[in-house]
Each structure stands twice: as structure tokens, then as C-alpha cells.
Design an enzyme around this catalytic site. Structure first.
Site: not given
Length: 705
Positions: A10, A106, A314
């Protein structure tokens, strides 16, 4: 020529990490190549939904008679700013020696969209795999590549991402254009931001209509062997207060100087378990309560800790639980955080066998990602900035807490009776700190036990005190409580809430006053003008549920989007036929330097600004901004006003000081270091100024909706 696998990340930073782990050494322009893998990256989104004018030139000018704009299929376009990187990615995807693609964006709804839109735009038909990880440590990346999934398993997630983006476009573009052209004021309106604004207004109305009532409580003081014991009155239903003034005064007369007989002494052992692990919303709430960080700021600090320092997992998660497969890694995670400040608790935990339980390990309560916890990467606290350190500290303490035993204390309850009235006192004594060892004990709690006393003892009531209190109105929302409300009403997702709140500030529908969110006259009027059910949290919550169902394969994307199109027709009709008026009540006598119309004064998050009343001109000028510089007299934050050489700091206490003399004073206080600080400070100011004067910034905001 050996066949290769193309990996799409990303962001460049993540791409470089993956390339390092996969042993790709050859740095090219926009990608890194190795023997087996080529790693390239997006810059966030490289592709986005096309503007209305792509479908028809006439949409360039906003006109009510063109609405609603409902193309049969929405098109995507390459974002101009990052077209160069898109072309790099496309070229790599299309290489003849590339026979497989791994999506490594992601692991969430938006990440899925970033990758799929690019792949679709590049017309790729090669086999695709998905990397799905919750930490960006080398270990997690390595393991993730041994367990790649078939991208088809994530098709539903992709459909729900498209549905979200297209629904926001269909509703946002039509509602915003309809309101804006009808009232010639920039009134942006959206699927989630409008009901969020409505909740802010609802709270303000509750506060405005609140009528305080008087109520009363009563305490008595008794004494035994030089120790005082305070007991509180309560009625038969255990209520410790009453609205009846006469009643409470009669009790006071009745018991003063009389005997209190102890009728019951109960000792019981109590346990308090650690609070659950953090998901993003809970972390944003705590960071706002404790440090005043906005939701947006907390997310970006978290992102740094996840992506750059790699010490936390995350951030965009809505789960507060772990999955079974994490249990074996808990010891390594404890070792990773075992530094000075946490070592006392860490050492204890490392000596014991950690028993997972349902309070923090539960596969059924984890969808995309588990709760935010430390990674197995050792932390060097010195590398973290002050803000990163604070957020890191919250997460580590919460993590260690769920692994520790419960907090245990003994509670003593004493019950006395006097003239037919009941009085009680409670005292607590700590037995075992347990998880509370991670925190300093809160001053509001007393854990010093209570005087020793037995049933049937009789004490004299020495004094009686009545307190007159008033019922409190609900409080204004702040970012922490607004997040709670959004979560409760299912508005937005963990990934989008911060941006929605930010957008309300940037559109000047709300402003900050002493850390509280207040609606502006513009926001209030927008809600008067907006279609009724676009304000209802119920409708948006229903939509969020449908989006969630699409990601689980329980609902169909196209059915949902048709519903959105029909809904847009209704909105446009309602706005077109409305009799309402909009008036700018923040018009100043200042003329716009560009078009000569009058300017509006608004409070941005950074300070006061002038904005041209004509939305097509959209010129902005910063009048004053709240700075981090403190007043030398009263230590409040100073406002910086004026332009160029004439910039001046002012304070509400009356202190005034030219920027030049302020800089001189700072330089003398600090010696040499301050030159750098001042330049950095001024650079940031200029950056903000540029953003204000950039006419495209406003359009970008519409697109990001």
C-alpha cells in the site's frame, strides 16, 4: 527467464520492508526487484471514482436541473497526482515474466479496494493471492508469505468496499450539489457525516432544554475510640437522595444526638478483572480523555508505531480479543516490552504459565484483525516521540493487565439504624493488586479499610450534614464521547470515524470550545435543510449493516447500490421542493481579494479564517491561529494574528508581543537550538497557509468523502 511473483504493497515504507524480507535488493524507480519477487507499491489510493464531468461535460457546472447524477456503472480514473506511480505498477503487473500477483496492501476493507482498483485498471487476468497479516514485523511478513490465501476468498470484502465507495459517491455528490446549488453556500452532505452532525445537535438541544432540579443527601458522623465513622442515609429502595426537602430536614431533626445501633456488618471478598484489550475506537477514546488527542491524531500515531517502529499490531481493528494462534506468541511479546518501566510485571509474568481465557482470547469475536497488542519486536523507548510513547504505554499496560491475575479487595459494609432510618458505610482493603500493579491507584478510591465495629454496638450521632445538590445537564460531546456515540449507533467504521469527525470541522459545521464540540450556525442550518432521514442514525446504521453483510456474502452489492440510487432521487426531489432559506450570519465587511464579494469569518481547528461567501471562488485567508506558544503571564495558548512582518501574538489576558520580539526572546532563552524550532514552526504555518489558499483542497475534500 525465471517466472516472477509481483507483490503490491500500500505504501513505499511497507513495500521496502517486504522487499527486505523477501531478499529483493535491486532498487529501481518505484519498485524493488529480486530473483523470485518484484515488490512495488501504491501511495494509498492510485485509482479513485471518476468525477461527474467524466460522464458528461455539462456536469462541470453545478446545476439543479441535472440532478440526480446516476451513471449506470461508476467509472474509476487514475489519480493525476500519482499517475507516474500508477504507470510503474501497471508496467510491472503486465510484465511477461510475472505470472502471479500477491496483494499485500493493508488487510482491511480499504486496503482491498486500493489493490483491486489498481489491478482492474491495469486489466490484469493473472492468478492473485492475498497476504493477510496483523503485524508488520519481519517475522509476521515471513510467516504470512508461507500462508498466502487465494484472493477469491476476499472477493466479498472487495464488493463491500466498492459498495461503500460508490454509495458515498451517489449520496454525497447528489445531496451536496442539491443543497449547494439551492442555497449557494458550500453545504456538503454525506451518508455518515450528516447523521453524526445530527447527534451533536441533539445533545446540544438536550443541554439547552435542561431544567436543573434540587435534590438532597444526608450524612451522619459517629465516633468510636477516637476514630470517626461517617454513614450515609438511604431510603427503602436504596436511593441515597431525595427531591423532598422537608423530608430530609425532618430526618435531620429526628436523628441528631440520638443513638445509632449497628444492625449488620458484612465482609466480602471482591475481584475486579482487567479491562479488555484495545480496539481502535477505545484507544482513540482514552487518548482523547487522557491526552486530548483527536481521533485522527491517535490513528496517525498508531500507524507510525505499527508501520515504522513495528512495535504494535494493526491499528484499524474493531476487535478487543485475540485468536488462539496468538497464544503461543504471548511470552515473546512480553519479552519485547520488558524494559525498565514494565519489567517488574513482565518478570512476574515470564515466571508463570500464562493461561488464556475467554476474556481476551475468543476466535468468534475477531473478524479481520485481533485487538491492538505489542509485536514480538523489541522496543527501544528512546526511538519513540513523546506522543508515540504515550500511546504505546496505553497499549502495553492494557496488554500486560489482561495477562495478570484479578485485583482483589475486601469490602466491609456497615449498616446502622437510628429512629427507624437506615444508614450505611463502606470501606475497602486491598488484598492483592493483581493487574492494578500496572497503574498508580486512583486517588478517588480509598483502600484503607474501615474502623472495627461489631453488630449491636451503639454509637452516638454527633453531627448531621445535609447537602443540597442540583441535577446536571448532559455534557457537551468531545471527541471521546462522540466516538462512543458513533460506535453505539453504528455510524461509520473504525477506519473511517476519525476522518468523518475531521470533515465536520473542515466544513465548519462544528467548532471546538474548551475541548468540547459545538455545532455552528452553519451546521445547525445544514441540518434544517438536509433531507430528514439522511439525519437519522438508524438509516446509516442499517446501511453499515448491509455493507457488513456484503463482506460476509449475505447481501448483494448491486441491490444495495440500487437502493442508494433510488434514495438519491428522493433526496434531490425533497431539496428541490423545499421552502427553506439559508443565511450567512458570519458575514464580515471584508471584501474578497479575488472576486470582491464579502468574506465569512469561520473558526477552523487551527484558528480564525476568512472564507469567500461565493463557494465557486472559495478564497481563504487565515486571520489568526491558536499556537502552541504560551503567554508569559497567564500561560494560556497565544493567538497569532496579522500578515507578513506585522505578525503579532495576542492573549485574552491582554498580553501582546510582535512575532519578531517573541522569536528573539525565545532565542535568548534557548541559545542556538531555537533557530531550528522557529523555522520548523514557520514552515508548518506556511504549509497550513498553502492548504488554505489552494482552491483544489476543497474539491479534494469532496472526493475523499
Amino acid at each position: 527467464n525465471m517466472a516472477k511473483i509481483l507483490v503490491l504493497a500500500e505504501k513505499p515504507s511497507v513495500g521496502r520492508d517486504i522487499a527486505r524480507v523477501l531478499g529483493c535488493k535491486n532498487e529501481k524507480n518505484g519498485y524493488i526487484e529480486g530473483n523470485k519477487y518484484i515488490v512495488t507499491w501504491a501511495l494509498g489510493h492510485l485509482v479513485t471514482l471518476a468525477d461527474p464531468e467524466t460522464y458528461d461535460k455539462k456536469y462541470k457546472s453545478w446545476d439543479m436541473s441535472d440532478l440526480p447524477i446516476l451513471p449506470k456503472d461508476l467509472k474509476t480514473v487514475v489519480i493525476k497526482k500519482s499517475a507516474k506511480q500508477f504507470n510503474t505498477v501497471k508496467a510491472q503487473l503486465n510484465r511477461n515474466d510475472v505470472n502471479e500477483v500477491v496483494i499485500a496492501t493493508d488487510a482491511g476493507r480499504e486496503g482491498e479496494l486500493v489493490a483491486r482498483w489498481i489491478i482492474e485498471k491495469a486489466h490484469i487476468k493473472k492468478p492473485i493471492k492475498r497476504l493477510w497479516i496483523s503485524s508488520s514485523t519481519d517475522k509476521a511478513i515471513k510467516e504470512g508469505f508461507t500462508k498466502l490465501k487465494d484472493a477469491k476468498e476476499y472477493n466479498n470484502l472487495y464488493y463491500s468496499a466498492i459498495a461503500r465507495a460508490e454509495a458515498d459517491w451517489i449520496v454525497g455528490i447528489n445531496a451536496t450539489r442539491a443543497l449547494t446549488t439551492k442555497y449557494n453556500a458550500s453545504l456538503s452532505c454525506g451518508r455518515v457525516q450528516t447523521p453524526t452532525l445530527a447527534m451533536i445537535l441533539k445533545r446540544e438541544d438536550e443541554i439547552r432544554n435542561f431544567k436543573p432540579k434540587d435534590y438532597y443527601t444526608l450524612d451522619i458522623l459517629t465516633e468510636k475510640g477516637g476514630n470517626y465513622l461517617k454513614l450515609s442515609w438511604h431510603d427503602k429502595n436504596n436511593s441515597t437522595s431525595t427531591f423532598n426537602k422537608e423530608k430530609i430536614e425532618n430526618i435531620k431533626k429526628k436523628v441528631l444526638n440520638k443513638d445509632l445501633k449497628i444492625v449488620d456488618v458484612k465482609k466480602s471478598n471482591k475481584k475486579k478483572y482487567a479491562p479488555s484489550l484495545y480496539d481502535l475506537t477505545e484507544l482513540q477514546r482514552d487518548a482523547n480523555k487522557m491526552f486530548g488527542y483527536s481521533a485522527k491524531e491517535t490513528l496517525s500515531i498508531m500507524q507510525k508505531l505499527y508501520e515504522h517502529h513495528k512495535v504494535l499490531t494493526y491499528p484499524r481493528t474493531d476487535s478487543r480479543y485475540l485468536t488462539d494462534d496468538i497464544v503461543d506468541t504471548l511470552k515473546d511479546r512480553i519479552k519485547a516490552v520488558n524494559t525498565s518501566e514494565y519489567s517488574k510485571v513482565c518478570m512476574k509474568l515470564l515466571k508463570t504459565k500464562i493461561k488464556p481465557n475467554k476474556s481476551f482470547v475468543d476466535n468468534s469475536k475477531v473478524t479481520d484483525h485481533h485487538a491492538i497488542i505489542p509485536t514480538e519486536e523489541r522496543v527501544f523507548l528512546g526511538d519513540l516521540s513523546d506522543k508515540e510513547r504515550k500511546i504505546y504505554d496505553l497499549v502495553v499496560k492494557r496488554f500486560l493487565s489482561v495477562l495478570c491475575p484479578p485485583f482483589e479487595y475486601e469490602q466491609t459494609t456497615i449498616k446502622g439504624s437510628c429512629e427507624g432510618e437506615i444508614f450505611t458505610a463502606k470501606g475497602n482493603k486491598i488484598i492483592k493488586l493483581g493487574w492494578r500493579e500496572n497503574y498508580t491507584v486512583d486517588d478517588n478510591e480509598t483502600y484503607d479499610g474501615i474502623i472495627d465495629i461489631n453488630v449491636d454496638e451503639v454509637l452516638k450521632v454527633e453531627s448531621v450534614k445535609i447537602e443540597n445538590k442540583k441535577t446536571n445537564p448532559p455534557s457537551y460531546l468531545n471527541e471521546a464521547t462522540l466516538l462512543t456515540e458513533m460506535e453505539k449507533h453504528n455510524l461509520g467504521t473504525v477506519a473511517t470515524r476519525a476522518d468523518i469527525i475531521e470533515k465536520l470541522f473542515n466544513s465548519f459545521f462544528v467548532e471546538m470550545k474548551n475541548k468540547e464540540i459545538h455545532i455552528t450556525s452553519k451546521g445547525r442550518q445544514l441540518l434544517d435543510l438536509a433531507p430528514k432521514d439522511l439525519k437519522s442514525p438508524e438509516l446509516t446504521a442499517k446501511w453499515e449493516k448491509t455493507l457488513n453483510d456484503i463482506s460476509k456474502g449475505k447481501s448483494k452489492k448491486n441491490e444495495f447500490l440500487n437502493e442508494m440510487k433510488n434514495y438519491s432521487k428522493t433526496i434531490v426531489k425533497e431539496i428541490k421542493n423545499s421552502e427553506n432559506k439559508f443565511k450567512h450570519d458570519n458575514l464580515t465587511r471584508n471584501k474578497c481579494p479575488e472576486c470582491g464579494k464579502f468574506m465569512l469569518e469561520v473558526n477552523g481547528k487551527r484558528g480564525k479564517m476568512l472564507v469567500c461567501e461565493d463557494r465557486e471562488c472559495n478564497t481563504r485567508k487565515l486571520i489568526s491561529q491558536t499556537t502552541n506558544a504560551r503567554c508569559p503571564n497567564c500561560h494560556k495558548r497565544l493567538e497569532l494574528k496579522g500578515q507578513g512582518e506585522g505578525k503579532i501574538f495576542t492573549c485574552s489576558c491582554g498580553h501582546r508581543e510582535k512575532l519578531s520580539s517573541f522569536n528573539k526572546r525565545k532565542a535568548e532563552e534557548k541559545g542556538k537550538a531555537s533557530k531550528k524550532d522557529i523555522n520548523k514552526y514557520l514552515k508548518n504555518q506556511n504549509k497550513e497557509q498553502e492548504a488554505f489558499n489552494n482552491p483544489f483542497a476543497a474539491l479534494a475534500n469532496l472526493k475523499n468523502k
